[in-house]
Write a protein that holds these residues in place. Structure first.
Motif, PDB file in Angstrom:
ATOM      1  N   PHE A 170       0.835  -1.206   0.000  1.00 57.81           N
ATOM      2  CA  PHE A 170       0.000   0.000   0.000  1.00 57.81           C
ATOM      3  C   PHE A 170       0.868   1.253   0.000  1.00 57.81           C
ATOM      4  O   PHE A 170       0.591   2.202  -0.728  1.00 57.81           O
ATOM      5  N   GLU A 171       1.908   1.261   0.818  1.00 55.42           N
ATOM      6  CA  GLU A 171       2.779   2.444   0.901  1.00 55.42           C
ATOM      7  C   GLU A 171       3.475   2.718  -0.430  1.00 55.42           C
ATOM      8  O   GLU A 171       3.607   3.874  -0.839  1.00 55.42           O
ATOM      9  N   ASN A 172       3.934   1.652  -1.097  1.00 58.09           N
ATOM     10  CA  ASN A 172       4.691   1.792  -2.337  1.00 58.09           C
ATOM     11  C   ASN A 172       3.818   1.754  -3.586  1.00 58.09           C
ATOM     12  O   ASN A 172       4.327   1.916  -4.697  1.00 58.09           O
ATOM     13  N   GLU A 173       2.517   1.517  -3.398  1.00 60.34           N
ATOM     14  CA  GLU A 173       1.587   1.382  -4.525  1.00 60.34           C
ATOM     15  C   GLU A 173       2.135   0.384  -5.548  1.00 60.34           C
ATOM     16  O   GLU A 173       2.216   0.650  -6.741  1.00 60.34           O
ATOM     17  N   ALA A 174       2.492  -0.785  -5.033  1.00 61.56           N
ATOM     18  CA  ALA A 174       3.134  -1.801  -5.864  1.00 61.56           C
ATOM     19  C   ALA A 174       2.923  -3.182  -5.264  1.00 61.56           C
ATOM     20  O   ALA A 174       2.603  -3.320  -4.084  1.00 61.56           O
ATOM     21  N   PHE A 175       3.125  -4.192  -6.081  1.00 59.20           N
ATOM     22  CA  PHE A 175       3.094  -5.589  -5.653  1.00 59.20           C
ATOM     23  C   PHE A 175       4.532  -6.075  -5.645  1.00 59.20           C
ATOM     24  O   PHE A 175       5.088  -6.411  -6.687  1.00 59.20           O
ATOM     25  N   GLY A 176       5.167  -6.031  -4.478  1.00 62.15           N
ATOM     26  CA  GLY A 176       6.551  -6.463  -4.375  1.00 62.15           C
ATOM     27  C   GLY A 176       7.487  -5.727  -5.309  1.00 62.15           C
ATOM     28  O   GLY A 176       8.383  -6.315  -5.892  1.00 62.15           O
ATOM     29  N   GLY A 177       7.271  -4.439  -5.508  1.00 60.68           N
ATOM     30  CA  GLY A 177       8.131  -3.645  -6.375  1.00 60.68           C
ATOM     31  C   GLY A 177       7.566  -3.404  -7.766  1.00 60.68           C
ATOM     32  O   GLY A 177       8.036  -2.526  -8.482  1.00 60.68           O
ATOM     33  N   GLN A 178       6.563  -4.174  -8.169  1.00 61.62           N
ATOM     34  CA  GLN A 178       5.937  -3.975  -9.487  1.00 61.62           C
ATOM     35  C   GLN A 178       4.782  -2.983  -9.309  1.00 61.62           C
ATOM     36  O   GLN A 178       3.766  -3.293  -8.695  1.00 61.62           O
ATOM     37  N   ALA A 179       4.952  -1.787  -9.884  1.00 59.44           N
ATOM     38  CA  ALA A 179       4.009  -0.687  -9.662  1.00 59.44           C
ATOM     39  C   ALA A 179       2.598  -1.036 -10.124  1.00 59.44           C
ATOM     40  O   ALA A 179       2.418  -1.664 -11.162  1.00 59.44           O
ATOM     41  N   TRP A 180       1.616  -0.626  -9.325  1.00 60.40           N
ATOM     42  CA  TRP A 180       0.212  -0.754  -9.717  1.00 60.40           C
ATOM     43  C   TRP A 180      -0.085   0.240 -10.845  1.00 60.40           C
ATOM     44  O   TRP A 180       0.551   1.285 -10.947  1.00 60.40           O
ATOM     45  N   VAL A 181      -1.118  -0.068 -11.615  1.00 58.28           N
ATOM     46  CA  VAL A 181      -1.654   0.905 -12.558  1.00 58.28           C
ATOM     47  C   VAL A 181      -2.251   2.029 -11.716  1.00 58.28           C
ATOM     48  O   VAL A 181      -3.016   1.781 -10.775  1.00 58.28           O
ATOM     49  N   ARG A 182      -1.864   3.258 -12.022  1.00 60.68           N
ATOM     50  CA  ARG A 182      -2.358   4.407 -11.258  1.00 60.68           C
ATOM     51  C   ARG A 182      -3.858   4.555 -11.441  1.00 60.68           C
ATOM     52  O   ARG A 182      -4.402   4.209 -12.486  1.00 60.68           O
ATOM     53  N   LYS A 183      -4.512   5.113 -10.441  1.00 60.85           N
ATOM     54  CA  LYS A 183      -5.942   5.357 -10.570  1.00 60.85           C
ATOM     55  C   LYS A 183      -6.204   6.401 -11.645  1.00 60.85           C
ATOM     56  O   LYS A 183      -5.341   7.232 -11.947  1.00 60.85           O
ATOM     57  N   ALA A 184      -7.393   6.332 -12.224  1.00 60.56           N
ATOM     58  CA  ALA A 184      -7.713   7.159 -13.391  1.00 60.56           C
ATOM     59  C   ALA A 184      -7.806   8.647 -13.052  1.00 60.56           C
ATOM     60  O   ALA A 184      -7.443   9.488 -13.866  1.00 60.56           O
ATOM     61  N   PHE A 185      -8.311   8.978 -11.881  1.00 59.66           N
ATOM     62  CA  PHE A 185      -8.436  10.390 -11.525  1.00 59.66           C
ATOM     63  C   PHE A 185      -8.450  10.531 -10.021  1.00 59.66           C
ATOM     64  O   PHE A 185      -8.611   9.569  -9.288  1.00 59.66           O
ATOM     65  N   GLY A 186      -8.263  11.758  -9.579  1.00 63.93           N
ATOM     66  CA  GLY A 186      -8.251  12.049  -8.150  1.00 63.93           C
ATOM     67  C   GLY A 186      -6.840  12.128  -7.608  1.00 63.93           C
ATOM     68  O   GLY A 186      -5.886  11.659  -8.215  1.00 63.93           O
TER      69      GLY A 186
END
Length: 160
Positions: free
Chosen positions: A44-60
């Protein structure tokens, strides 16, 4: 003549301690469960799964998957003598972790707020943003093996 005497008493004490610690597997499992929860917090802190970045949210603004913090705060872990468990009871957790398409159940369209007003669509596809440290195919996230082995070894050597 050369004579070497080895005293294995320290080795015997260490092995005996390892056996005692190994017989209390609940301590090891609790350590593993706690580490799984720490890995989730890191995701949650890194917005990633073990270093693999999540797709950013569309807005906000703000971090992805943390609008209210409710999902992150709902993650719990538990342990028994044979299992280490991590999970959440949030109904929407599955779609965020695995991704998928949301369609209306009783209406013809979904309606939701956007920065430009309201959107009316037939479906919304969310990308997978795995926040728990295990992927949809049951694989531990990158570096997870090392982290869990370190916890298990620590529990075996120290008993805590």
């Amino acid at each position: 003549m050369l004579i070497i005497n080895l005293d294995d008493s320290q080795c015997q004490r260490t092995l005996a301690q390892l056996l005692r610690n190994a017989s209390n597997s609940r301590v090891i499992m609790q350590g593993l469960a706690t580490e799984l929860e720490t890995m989730t917090t890191d995701n949650f802190e890194n917005e990633a799964f073990g270093g693999q970045a999540w797709v950013r949210k569309a807005f906000g603004n703000g971090k992805t998957l943390t609008k209210t913090g409710e999902l992150k705060d709902s993650v719990t872990s538990s342990a028994s003598s044979t299992t280490a468990t991590i999970g959440t009871n949030m109904i929407y957790a599955r779609i965020h972790h695995f991704g998928g398409t949301i369609t209306p159940k009783q209406k013809s369209h979904l309606v939701f707020a956007t920065p430009n007003g309201f959107a009316k669509v037939k479906s919304v596809t969310l990308p997978a943003r795995p926040f728990l440290p295990v992927s949809s195919d049951g694989q531990l996230q990158s570096d997870g093996d090392r982290r869990l082995i370190e916890v298990a070894l620590s529990a075996l050597t120290s008993g805590t």
